[in-house]
Write a protein that holds these residues in place. Sequence first.
Motif, PDB file in Angstrom:
ATOM      1  N   GLU A 249       0.827  -1.203   0.000  1.00 31.61           N
ATOM      2  CA  GLU A 249       0.000   0.000   0.000  1.00 31.61           C
ATOM      3  C   GLU A 249       0.868   1.263   0.000  1.00 31.61           C
ATOM      4  O   GLU A 249       1.043   1.921   1.019  1.00 31.61           O
ATOM      5  N   THR A 250       1.414   1.568  -1.155  1.00 28.81           N
ATOM      6  CA  THR A 250       2.225   2.773  -1.319  1.00 28.81           C
ATOM      7  C   THR A 250       1.639   3.627  -2.442  1.00 28.81           C
ATOM      8  O   THR A 250       0.946   3.121  -3.325  1.00 28.81           O
ATOM      9  N   LYS A 251       1.937   4.931  -2.394  1.00 27.65           N
ATOM     10  CA  LYS A 251       1.451   5.846  -3.426  1.00 27.65           C
ATOM     11  C   LYS A 251       2.356   5.872  -4.649  1.00 27.65           C
ATOM     12  O   LYS A 251       1.886   5.944  -5.776  1.00 27.65           O
TER      13      LYS A 251
ATOM     14  N   GLY B 274       9.045   6.052  -8.718  1.00 29.98           N
ATOM     15  CA  GLY B 274       8.711   4.942  -7.832  1.00 29.98           C
ATOM     16  C   GLY B 274       9.201   3.601  -8.326  1.00 29.98           C
ATOM     17  O   GLY B 274       9.056   2.595  -7.637  1.00 29.98           O
TER      18      GLY B 274
ATOM     19  N   LEU C 218       7.680   0.792   2.092  1.00 26.05           N
ATOM     20  CA  LEU C 218       6.555   1.491   2.715  1.00 26.05           C
ATOM     21  C   LEU C 218       7.036   2.735   3.454  1.00 26.05           C
ATOM     22  O   LEU C 218       6.454   3.822   3.320  1.00 26.05           O
TER      23      LEU C 218
ATOM     24  N   ASP D 241       8.178   5.455   1.026  1.00 21.99           N
ATOM     25  CA  ASP D 241       7.029   6.101   0.396  1.00 21.99           C
ATOM     26  C   ASP D 241       6.395   7.115   1.345  1.00 21.99           C
ATOM     27  O   ASP D 241       6.033   8.227   0.933  1.00 21.99           O
ATOM     28  N   ARG D 242       6.256   6.755   2.616  1.00 23.21           N
ATOM     29  CA  ARG D 242       5.674   7.667   3.604  1.00 23.21           C
ATOM     30  C   ARG D 242       6.540   8.918   3.770  1.00 23.21           C
ATOM     31  O   ARG D 242       6.019  10.042   3.807  1.00 23.21           O
TER      32      ARG D 242
ATOM     33  N   ASP E 251       6.340  11.222   0.791  1.00 18.09           N
ATOM     34  CA  ASP E 251       5.076  11.951   0.823  1.00 18.09           C
ATOM     35  C   ASP E 251       5.198  13.178   1.735  1.00 18.09           C
ATOM     36  O   ASP E 251       4.738  14.266   1.398  1.00 18.09           O
TER      37      ASP E 251
END
Length: 327
Positions: A78-80, A110, A253, A256-257, A260
Motif C-alpha cells: 500500500e504505497t502511493k 517509484g 513502505l 514512500d511515507r 510523501d
Amino acid sequence: MKDSGVDGRIIELFRSGDGVVSGAALSRLLGVSRTAVWKHVKGLRASGYLIEAVPSKGYRLVSSPKVLTQLDLSAGLETKRVGSNIICLKETESTNKVAFTLAEEGAAEGTVVIADAQSAGKGRLGRIWLSPPGVNLYCSVVLRPAIAPMAACQLTFLSVVAVARAIESCTTLKPQIKWPNDILINGKKVAGLLNEMNAETEKVNFVVLGIGVNLNLDMASISESLLRHPATSLLQEGGVEVDRLAFTRALLLELDRLYDVFLAEGEAPVRAEWLERSAIKGRKVKVSQGEREFTGMVQGVDSFGALLVQLSDGKVETVLSGDVALV
C-alpha cells in the motif's frame, strides 16, 4: 492492487487471507475459470512458490522462493509512489546503474530495481559495496521530485531514515545514523546509501536512491582486508535471521511515507528525525578531506545535508564531503 496480472492477484489473496483459499473463491474473485486458477497455481509452483492443495478446502501458500520476487513484493503493498514498478534481477553489476538507465529511458517515478547479487556494487567516493547473493538487500529507487538540483541531496535524509525505521520494525536492534549516509549498529556499519542525479541547470530530471543493507551476511566469510571500516549485519548483531521479503516491503513502505512528507512539507520534518537518530550530534569528530584533516564538535546538519562542525576557535565549518570518524 499493484500487479494487475492474475499471478500477482493470487499471491495477494493468499497473503490477505487467513490461510486456505478455496479454488471457487479464487475463481470468483479473479473472474477466471477453476481450470485457469489451477494453471496459474501450477505456474507459480514452477516459479518456486510452495503451494499446498488442501483436500476439500482449497490452496495454501506455504513458502515463497528464496530470492525476492516482484509478485511477493507487490502483493498488497500500500504505497502511493515507491514500488509502482518493481524489477527483480538475479544478478547485475549495480542496481543504481540499471535504475539510472531505466530512468533515462523514462521509467516512472517509484520504479524499484532489486538484485539478489551485484558484481560491481557501488559505494561512496567510487568505493566497492560487497554484494554476495542470497543474504542482503541491494535496491535502487527512481524518484522525480520537482526540486532544484542543489536540493537533491536532501533526499539522502529520506533513504537513511527509511532504513532505520525498517530495521526497527523488523528487529529489536537500535540503529544510529552516521553522516552522511551510513547506518550503524553498535558502532559498526550495517547499511550504506548512494544517491545519483540527472539534472539540468534549474530542475532535477530524476534521482536514483541506492540502498544496500547487510541483512543475513555472515561476517566471518568476509575478509577484513576488504573493509574500510568495521562492518556488521542484522543477523550478526541480533542473532536472528531477518526475513528479506518483510524487510524490503517495510523499507519501501517507509520510504514512500517519508517521500510523501517531503513533497508536502519539505525536508525539515525528515531532517529532524535524522538528527534525533544521529550517532555523532554533539560528539567530537575528525574530518578527513584528502590531505586536509581537522577536528571539532558536531553541531548538526544544515537543510542541504552539510555537516556543521565547530572548531576549537569557535568557527563553524560546513562539511560537504569527506570521511568523518568519532574521536
